[in-house]
Scaffold this motif. Structure first.
Motif, short mmCIF file in Angstrom:
data_model
loop_
_atom_site.label_atom_id
_atom_site.label_comp_id
_atom_site.label_asym_id
_atom_site.label_seq_id
_atom_site.Cartn_x
_atom_site.Cartn_y
_atom_site.Cartn_z
N ARG A 247 -1.72 -3.64 2.63
CA ARG A 247 -0.96 -4.89 2.29
C ARG A 247 -2.38 -5.90 1.55
O ARG A 247 -3.30 -5.19 1.02
CB ARG A 247 -1.35 -5.79 3.53
CG ARG A 247 -0.32 -5.68 4.31
CD ARG A 247 -0.80 -6.51 6.22
NE ARG A 247 0.42 -6.43 6.60
CZ ARG A 247 1.86 -6.87 6.63
NH1 ARG A 247 2.07 -7.22 5.89
NH2 ARG A 247 2.79 -6.38 7.64
N GLY A 248 -1.33 -5.96 0.38
CA GLY A 248 -2.45 -7.28 -0.96
C GLY A 248 -2.66 -5.93 -2.29
O GLY A 248 -3.19 -6.31 -3.11
N ARG A 249 -1.76 -4.93 -2.15
CA ARG A 249 -2.31 -3.62 -3.41
C ARG A 249 -0.94 -3.09 -3.58
O ARG A 249 0.08 -2.61 -2.76
CB ARG A 249 -2.90 -3.12 -2.84
CG ARG A 249 -3.26 -1.57 -4.26
CD ARG A 249 -4.20 -0.57 -4.04
NE ARG A 249 -4.63 -0.09 -5.29
CZ ARG A 249 -4.22 1.13 -5.40
NH1 ARG A 249 -3.57 1.93 -4.33
NH2 ARG A 249 -4.20 1.94 -6.26
N PHE A 250 -0.38 -2.75 -4.58
CA PHE A 250 1.33 -2.94 -5.21
C PHE A 250 0.83 -2.24 -6.34
O PHE A 250 0.20 -1.95 -7.27
CB PHE A 250 2.04 -4.34 -5.73
CG PHE A 250 3.45 -4.19 -6.89
CD1 PHE A 250 4.50 -3.64 -5.56
CD2 PHE A 250 3.42 -3.74 -8.12
CE1 PHE A 250 5.56 -3.58 -6.52
CE2 PHE A 250 4.81 -3.41 -8.41
CZ PHE A 250 5.54 -2.86 -7.98
N VAL A 251 1.66 -0.68 -6.88
CA VAL A 251 1.61 0.04 -7.45
C VAL A 251 2.56 0.80 -7.98
O VAL A 251 3.73 0.67 -7.45
CB VAL A 251 0.96 1.75 -6.66
CG1 VAL A 251 1.08 2.87 -7.78
CG2 VAL A 251 -0.13 1.53 -6.04
N THR A 252 2.62 0.22 -9.37
CA THR A 252 4.41 0.23 -9.86
C THR A 252 4.60 2.02 -9.95
O THR A 252 3.48 2.46 -9.82
CB THR A 252 3.60 -0.36 -11.25
OG1 THR A 252 3.22 0.52 -12.44
CG2 THR A 252 3.44 -0.92 -11.75
#
Length: 351
Positions: A247-252
């Motif tokens: 939650r709160g962290r996106f990784v491309t």
């Protein structure tokens, strides 16, 4: 009162469903816009309200009266068609008075009401002209006057500005909105032009594949889109595929970590970022800071559009305000960009 209530409206042609379970409540005097790409079912929905297309299921109530099975001439709806549909052998005044004549309105009254409608749209001097003697904008105003002359309970506009040039579209859409407010007339307009929709609507209805995807104000749809389709259709967005690692962290997909709102749990996702939310040379404390290379520059007058390549070949679009004394980056130039966590919009990958 001209409240329009649509419940479970559906249209099927054999095995193909073009409109599916559309439910809307349009308030008296409201300007509602159906917005969506070609083939999404918006015009079919409008034509069912007008009575030109018979619903396969659902109901339509206008002013508390069920009009689902009523023929068009008993619904008291004013329709403006995309191609105006003016009779070529009739002059403007005769075209405008035609609906009144079909309603058996006495000649003196229908002539007076026709001229009243022409005055509303500033077309009184053209009453004696034939459609072929007028410009597209003048024909559009004549078609609008014809719809208004019958004093409709609801005004229906099917892509009314699509045949006009860009400058005239801007002028006429403002005129339509001002006239609608002046008359307090319940109005539904169909368009695929998002700028047009954002300009005139009290509320917007975004449709895709025969279904409603989201209903709300301009701000609702732009700042809080319900899904990936709405985020891409209303306004401009750059989409990055990847996953929410936590939650709160996106990784491309290319491995770039990005701080995002923590609304979505871990899983495959797509991140949408508005071009104006990204800025050049962000402060050191900016939550998201990335390096990029300028691959394309487009001068758009009030803003400059940059296409940037970031790590792993992924790309972002950035809009930079065009201000005096500010030099935009050149092709091939390396830049640093940034945006706040709250600017990211995360959607499940299947949206």
């Amino acid at each position: 009162m001209a409240r329009l209530e649509i419940a479970g409206l559906t249209k099927r042609y054999g095995a193909v469903t073009t409109v599916r379970d559309v439910t809307l409540d349009v308030a008296d005097g409201e300007f509602l816009v159906l917005l969506g790409p070609s083939g999404c079912g918006k015009t079919t929905t409008l034509r069912m309200v007008a009575g030109f297309v018979e619903p396969s299921a659902g109901s339509i109530r206008l002013g508390g009266r069920d009009i689902t099975g009523s023929p068009p001439w008993l619904r008291n709806t004013g329709m403006v068609f995309q191609n105006y549909a003016l009779f070529p052998h009739m002059n403007v005044a005769e075209n405008v008075a035609f609906g009144l004549e079909m309603r058996k309105v006495p000649k003196a009254e229908r002539e007076a009401r026709a001229m009243e409608a022409l005055r509303m749209v500033r077309m009184e001097p053209y009453a004696g002209r034939l459609p072929r003697q007028m410009s597209g904008g003048q024909q559009q105003r004549a078609a609008l006057a014809r719809a208004l002359a019958i004093h409709p309970d609801v005004l229906l506009l099917d892509e009314p500005l699509s045949n006009l040039d860009a400058k005239l579209r801007e002028e006429v859409r403002v005129e339509i909105r001002q006239l609608q407010r002046q008359l307090g007339l319940t109005t539904i307009m169909v368009t695929h032009d998002q700028e047009e929709a954002l300009t005139v609507a009290d509320r917007l209805v975004v449709m895709a594949e025969g279904e409603i995807r989201q209903v709300g104000s301009q701000q609702d749809l732009y700042e809080r889109p319900a899904d990936r389709f709405v985020a891409g259709f209303v306004g401009r967005s750059t989409f990055l595929a990847g996953r929410v690692a936590e939650r709160g962290r996106f990784v491309t997909a290319g491995g770039i970590g990005i701080a995002v709102p923590d609304a979505m749990a871990a899983g495959p996702a797509v991140l949408a970022i508005r071009p104006e939310a990204v800025h050049l040379a962000p402060p050191e404390e900016e939550e998201n800071r990335l390096a990029g290379v300028v691959e394309f520059v487009s001068y758009l007058g009030p803003l400059i559009e940059l296409h940037l390549r970031i790590a792993a070949g992924e790309k972002l679009v950035v809009h930079v305000p065009n201000r005096a004394g500010i030099r935009p980056p050149a092709l091939g130039e390396s830049v640093t960009i940034g945006w706040p966590r709250a600017a990211g919009m995360v959607f499940p990958d299947a949206a």
